[in-house]
Design an enzyme around this catalytic site. Sequence first.
Site, PDB file in Angstrom:
ATOM      1  N   ASN A   1      38.390   7.638  18.628  1.00  0.00           N
ATOM      2  CA  ASN A   1      37.985   7.135  17.314  1.00  0.00           C
ATOM      3  C   ASN A   1      36.992   8.137  16.723  1.00  0.00           C
ATOM      4  OD1 ASN A   1      37.047   5.713  15.118  1.00  0.00           O
ATOM      5  ND2 ASN A   1      36.057   4.081  16.307  1.00  0.00           N
TER       6      ASN A   1
ATOM      7  N   LYS B   1      35.787   8.185  13.831  1.00  0.00           N
ATOM      8  CA  LYS B   1      34.903   7.578  12.825  1.00  0.00           C
ATOM      9  C   LYS B   1      34.842   8.478  11.570  1.00  0.00           C
ATOM     10  CE  LYS B   1      32.679   5.151  16.561  1.00  0.00           C
ATOM     11  NZ  LYS B   1      31.518   4.516  17.124  1.00  0.00           N
TER      12      LYS B   1
ATOM     13  N   HIS C   1      37.202  -3.188  14.315  1.00  0.00           N
ATOM     14  CA  HIS C   1      36.129  -2.467  15.008  1.00  0.00           C
ATOM     15  C   HIS C   1      34.775  -3.081  14.623  1.00  0.00           C
ATOM     16  CE1 HIS C   1      33.358   0.720  16.156  1.00  0.00           C
ATOM     17  NE2 HIS C   1      34.303   1.126  16.981  1.00  0.00           N
TER      18      HIS C   1
ATOM     19  N   GLU D   1      32.091  -1.808  13.818  1.00  0.00           N
ATOM     20  CA  GLU D   1      31.457  -1.188  12.645  1.00  0.00           C
ATOM     21  C   GLU D   1      32.059  -1.720  11.345  1.00  0.00           C
ATOM     22  OE1 GLU D   1      31.889   2.893  13.902  1.00  0.00           O
ATOM     23  OE2 GLU D   1      30.414   2.544  15.482  1.00  0.00           O
TER      24      GLU D   1
ATOM     25  N   GLU E   1      34.949  -3.880  23.507  1.00  0.00           N
ATOM     26  CA  GLU E   1      33.845  -2.984  23.171  1.00  0.00           C
ATOM     27  C   GLU E   1      32.578  -3.798  22.956  1.00  0.00           C
ATOM     28  OE1 GLU E   1      35.112   1.091  21.518  1.00  0.00           O
ATOM     29  OE2 GLU E   1      34.923  -0.284  19.859  1.00  0.00           O
TER      30      GLU E   1
ATOM     31  N   GLY F   1      27.877   3.854  21.123  1.00  0.00           N
ATOM     32  CA  GLY F   1      27.169   4.963  20.471  1.00  0.00           C
ATOM     33  C   GLY F   1      25.742   5.205  20.925  1.00  0.00           C
TER      34      GLY F   1
ATOM     35  N   SER G   1      30.328   4.086  24.719  1.00  0.00           N
ATOM     36  CA  SER G   1      29.642   5.186  25.412  1.00  0.00           C
ATOM     37  C   SER G   1      30.423   5.750  26.600  1.00  0.00           C
ATOM     38  CB  SER G   1      28.236   4.747  25.844  1.00  0.00           C
ATOM     39  OG  SER G   1      27.444   4.456  24.712  1.00  0.00           O
TER      40      SER G   1
END
Length: 247
Positions: free
Chosen positions: A10, A12, A96, A98, A161, A167, A207
């Site tokens: 991903n 991003k 996701h 985010e 996740e 991250g 991560s």
Amino acid sequence: MGVKKLIVANWKLNPNTQEGAKRLFESVKKSVSKIKNAEVIICPPFVYIPILARLSVRSLGVGGQNVFYKEKGAYTGEISPLMLKDLNVKYAIVGHSERRELGETDDMINKKVKATLDAGFKPIFCVGEKEGEDKNLILTKQIEEGLKGVSKISNLIIAYEPVWAIGNGKNCSVDEALRSVVLIRSIVSKLYNQDAAKKVKILYGGSVNSKNASSYLREESINGLLVGGASLDSDEFIKIVEEIKLI
Ligand code: PGA
């Protein structure tokens, strides 16, 4: 040779140029196409999909980071599953954390899961609890609502996740990832049946790097990885995929 694993990158909101995207894709392609039991999917920003889809090979494909649930119409700024399909894209990340953070609801995610499955491709449906949240409660709600009215899940991929692991270098322990995978399969089993729960592919994300990747890949019940930050460094990402050779 072990079972085939799915590794999803991903990217991003990266990189900033087409040249950068091509360079990163090509350097991954050189090494990854030699690895037998991995399917690697790179999810770049939408604008790079047409360029990268042309460069893709059997073991290295391209996916969307998101997708909209309508086929056409007055929806400014959106991309439909049919548009992606036309570019030979077979996967799209859906829900996701985010995007959830930007206001995407379980109901929207449900529509996206349905639209991608109806269009004949594979949603990578993301679920995960935030720090301090009740994992059982959150995963049950996200999965029940995300899969509402979805009758067939043979093309569905679930990515676990935990938001607290994304991250920041604080990856989830393998034990906890495994507990979460068991929980996800039990939720799926209640909604569908045991066979569907056994077969559904579940990825771990949060991560992941070249040092911890093998500990997840080694586990039979974890079918692959969703990699963010570490996928932007081709050497690091190739190392992650190469871990498959050692399991
Ligand atoms: P990360 O991101 O690997 O940088 O933690 C994972 C993701 O957000 O999918």
